[in-house]
Design a protein around this motif. Structure first.
Motif, PDB file in Angstrom:
ATOM      1  N   GLY A  40       0.810  -1.214   0.000  1.00 41.77           N
ATOM      2  CA  GLY A  40       0.000   0.000   0.000  1.00 41.77           C
ATOM      3  C   GLY A  40       0.842   1.262   0.000  1.00 41.77           C
ATOM      4  O   GLY A  40       0.454   2.290  -0.566  1.00 41.77           O
ATOM      5  N   SER A  41       2.022   1.192   0.622  1.00 42.01           N
ATOM      6  CA  SER A  41       2.913   2.355   0.605  1.00 42.01           C
ATOM      7  C   SER A  41       3.411   2.638  -0.806  1.00 42.01           C
ATOM      8  O   SER A  41       3.585   3.791  -1.202  1.00 42.01           O
ATOM      9  N   HIS A  42       3.629   1.583  -1.590  1.00 43.57           N
ATOM     10  CA  HIS A  42       3.990   1.775  -2.990  1.00 43.57           C
ATOM     11  C   HIS A  42       2.838   2.397  -3.773  1.00 43.57           C
ATOM     12  O   HIS A  42       3.057   3.268  -4.621  1.00 43.57           O
ATOM     13  N   THR A  43       1.628   1.940  -3.495  1.00 41.08           N
ATOM     14  CA  THR A  43       0.468   2.494  -4.184  1.00 41.08           C
ATOM     15  C   THR A  43       0.400   4.003  -3.990  1.00 41.08           C
ATOM     16  O   THR A  43       0.214   4.764  -4.950  1.00 41.08           O
ATOM     17  N   MET A  44       0.555   4.449  -2.748  1.00 38.82           N
ATOM     18  CA  MET A  44       0.495   5.880  -2.463  1.00 38.82           C
ATOM     19  C   MET A  44       1.703   6.605  -3.057  1.00 38.82           C
ATOM     20  O   MET A  44       1.556   7.694  -3.632  1.00 38.82           O
ATOM     21  N   ALA A  45       2.893   6.022  -2.943  1.00 35.88           N
ATOM     22  CA  ALA A  45       4.099   6.672  -3.436  1.00 35.88           C
ATOM     23  C   ALA A  45       4.098   6.793  -4.959  1.00 35.88           C
ATOM     24  O   ALA A  45       4.526   7.812  -5.511  1.00 35.88           O
ATOM     25  N   LEU A  46       3.624   5.773  -5.653  1.00 35.67           N
ATOM     26  CA  LEU A  46       3.562   5.828  -7.116  1.00 35.67           C
ATOM     27  C   LEU A  46       2.634   6.938  -7.583  1.00 35.67           C
ATOM     28  O   LEU A  46       2.910   7.620  -8.587  1.00 35.67           O
ATOM     29  N   ALA A  47       1.544   7.137  -6.846  1.00 41.08           N
ATOM     30  CA  ALA A  47       0.615   8.218  -7.210  1.00 41.08           C
ATOM     31  C   ALA A  47       1.165   9.579  -6.805  1.00 41.08           C
ATOM     32  O   ALA A  47       1.140  10.535  -7.590  1.00 41.08           O
ATOM     33  N   ARG A  48       1.681   9.678  -5.589  1.00 43.39           N
ATOM     34  CA  ARG A  48       2.146  10.972  -5.057  1.00 43.39           C
ATOM     35  C   ARG A  48       3.328  11.525  -5.846  1.00 43.39           C
ATOM     36  O   ARG A  48       3.421  12.727  -6.083  1.00 43.39           O
ATOM     37  N   THR A  49       4.248  10.662  -6.240  1.00 40.29           N
ATOM     38  CA  THR A  49       5.445  11.122  -6.955  1.00 40.29           C
ATOM     39  C   THR A  49       5.188  11.377  -8.435  1.00 40.29           C
ATOM     40  O   THR A  49       6.048  11.909  -9.134  1.00 40.29           O
ATOM     41  N   GLY A  50       4.018  10.980  -8.926  1.00 40.97           N
ATOM     42  CA  GLY A  50       3.691  11.184 -10.331  1.00 40.97           C
ATOM     43  C   GLY A  50       4.193  10.084 -11.247  1.00 40.97           C
ATOM     44  O   GLY A  50       4.004  10.156 -12.466  1.00 40.97           O
ATOM     45  N   VAL A  51       4.838   9.046 -10.682  1.00 42.21           N
ATOM     46  CA  VAL A  51       5.366   7.959 -11.501  1.00 42.21           C
ATOM     47  C   VAL A  51       4.244   7.237 -12.244  1.00 42.21           C
ATOM     48  O   VAL A  51       4.340   6.957 -13.447  1.00 42.21           O
ATOM     49  N   LYS A  52       3.161   6.945 -11.544  1.00 39.55           N
ATOM     50  CA  LYS A  52       2.064   6.204 -12.172  1.00 39.55           C
ATOM     51  C   LYS A  52       1.452   7.001 -13.311  1.00 39.55           C
ATOM     52  O   LYS A  52       1.168   6.465 -14.387  1.00 39.55           O
ATOM     53  N   LYS A  53       1.245   8.298 -13.090  1.00 45.27           N
ATOM     54  CA  LYS A  53       0.668   9.157 -14.120  1.00 45.27           C
ATOM     55  C   LYS A  53       1.607   9.255 -15.320  1.00 45.27           C
ATOM     56  O   LYS A  53       1.177   9.203 -16.478  1.00 45.27           O
ATOM     57  N   ALA A  54       2.910   9.387 -15.058  1.00 45.07           N
ATOM     58  CA  ALA A  54       3.898   9.547 -16.124  1.00 45.07           C
ATOM     59  C   ALA A  54       3.998   8.300 -17.000  1.00 45.07           C
ATOM     60  O   ALA A  54       4.376   8.393 -18.177  1.00 45.07           O
ATOM     61  N   LEU A  55       3.649   7.134 -16.451  1.00 45.53           N
ATOM     62  CA  LEU A  55       3.800   5.884 -17.190  1.00 45.53           C
ATOM     63  C   LEU A  55       2.493   5.396 -17.809  1.00 45.53           C
ATOM     64  O   LEU A  55       2.438   4.293 -18.364  1.00 45.53           O
ATOM     65  N   GLU A  56       1.435   6.203 -17.719  1.00 43.67           N
ATOM     66  CA  GLU A  56       0.181   5.817 -18.352  1.00 43.67           C
ATOM     67  C   GLU A  56       0.397   5.627 -19.854  1.00 43.67           C
ATOM     68  O   GLU A  56       1.003   6.458 -20.522  1.00 43.67           O
ATOM     69  N   GLY A  57      -0.102   4.539 -20.373  1.00 42.10           N
ATOM     70  CA  GLY A  57       0.103   4.229 -21.784  1.00 42.10           C
ATOM     71  C   GLY A  57       1.378   3.462 -22.060  1.00 42.10           C
ATOM     72  O   GLY A  57       1.578   2.960 -23.173  1.00 42.10           O
TER      73      GLY A  57
END
Length: 366
Positions: A40-57
């Motif tokens: 769960g800490s990864h889930t929050m960190a991936l969203a907070r740091t923008g990594v998840k958004k940056a890797l969309e697609g």
């Protein structure tokens, strides 16, 4: 200032490399790679740091059942809240639990009704509260994964050594290995690898997760929680996937060793034993949690203070599907409408490690 710039430059370089590898994966296999973060800490960190958004697609990052509050089934949540109905009791808990919706209220509502509910930073604090209030029963709500279980054991050890008679713990802990096995056995989500939890791995060690490679032919990488840590781990996962190598890599060697924390594991197994646990949206998984050994039942709140159970209230909350990686939070009809951080319907919107909370705070389109 130079250090920040260098850090940012390195992050951008790694991000671009991850995108390049993801493009190569898509050209090779005709689809986007899918990795599940277990923590769960990864889930929050991936969203907070923008990594998840940056890797969309480029990379599909799927949130798994790694939030301890979120995976606790509704019957258990209701039972914990029902503990406040007893007289002369002090209920101690971690902060996330206070607002988790039960079928008929929350711990916060019980507190506003005059029940003694206290947020503590450590279960050892609950032992000290019991010492200060010898004529009241102090019950700590023990929720967590392998990261938390040694801390729970430390509290029991202190209570035992100090002969604190009015302290007990309601255990509802979960273990990572059984849920990973369940997910892979069910095969509901197609995965190319796992981003493994650094905190749990710190306790259990890298070798604990070897079964992913040897039994399921699944690559996995243990990662820290900064953007650089996670991008580095994703780079390793993509390389392993492209090479079709099933290996469990430790990319968090500053914290995680091969065998883990031997002392922490000793105390876990000293007071607790494996037990069957019910998981939200999944059901009971054999030997997927830990509870008190019989010889320590004087600290077992389930034995000392049994509560009646009743059928949970049903809602349209889809937390069970979210934590299994079947849907993203916005696919739940309640998300951002009836269910918000101020008015949560399910635990995934409450917890600081919840997928819905992470998505709402950092990825939601306004």
């Amino acid at each position: 200032m130079l250090e920040v710039t260098d850090h940012s430059t390195l992050s951008q370089t790694l991000l671009q490399e991850v995108k390049t590898l993801a493009d190569r994966f898509q050209q090779t296999f005709g689809r986007i790679p899918s990795f599940m973060e277990v923590c769960g800490s990864h889930t929050m960190a991936l969203a907070r740091t923008g990594v998840k958004k940056a890797l969309e697609g480029y990379v599909r990052l799927i949130s798994g059942p790694g939030c301890p509050v979120c995976v606790t089934d509704q019957v258990t949540i209701d039972a914990m809240i029902s503990l406040t109905d007893g007289v002369n009791r002090i209920i101690c808990t971690f902060g996330d639990m206070v607002r988790v919706p039960g079928s008929y209220g929350t711990l916060m509502q019980a507190k506003t009704e005059g029940k003694d509910v206290r947020v503590v930073y450590s279960p050892v604090d609950a032992v000290r509260i019991a010492e200060q209030h010898p004529h009241q029963e102090v019950i700590f709500l023990g929720i967590g994964f392998e990261t938390t279980i040694p801390i729970l054991a430390a509290a029991v050890k202190e209570a035992e050594e100090k002969q604190v008679q009015n302290f007990s713990m309601w255990m509802s802990t979960k273990l990572v290995e059984p849920i990973l096995r369940q997910l892979l056995h069910d095969g509901e989500v197609a995965l190319d690898g796992f981003l493994l939890p650094g905190h749990v791995s710190m306790v259990m060690g890298r070798k604990h997760f070897e079964f992913l490679a040897t039994e399921y032919n699944m690559p996995a990488v243990i990662s820290g929680f900064e953007a650089l840590d996670m991008l580095s781990a994703l780079r390793h996962l993509l390389l392993l996937s492209l090479e079709q190598r099933a290996v469990v890599l430790n990319d968090y060697k500053s914290v995680v060793t091969e065998q883990g924390n031997v002392q922490a594991k000793y105390w876990m197994n000293h007071y607790f034993t494996l037990c069957d646990e019910a998981w939200r949206g999944i059901g009971v998984i054999s030997h997927s949690g830990m509870d008190f050994k019989r010889e320590y039942n004087q600290f077992n709140a389930k034995v000392r203070f049994p509560v009646p159970t009743r059928e949970p209230r049903r809602t349209k909350c889809r937390c069970g599907e979210v934590i299994r990686g079947l849907i993203d939070p916005p696919q739940c009809a309640l998300f951002g409408r009836a269910c918000t951080p101020l008015n949560p319907i399910g635990p995934c919107m409450v917890s600081s490690e919840g997928s819905c909370a992470a998505y709402y705070q950092y990825m939601r389109e306004e």
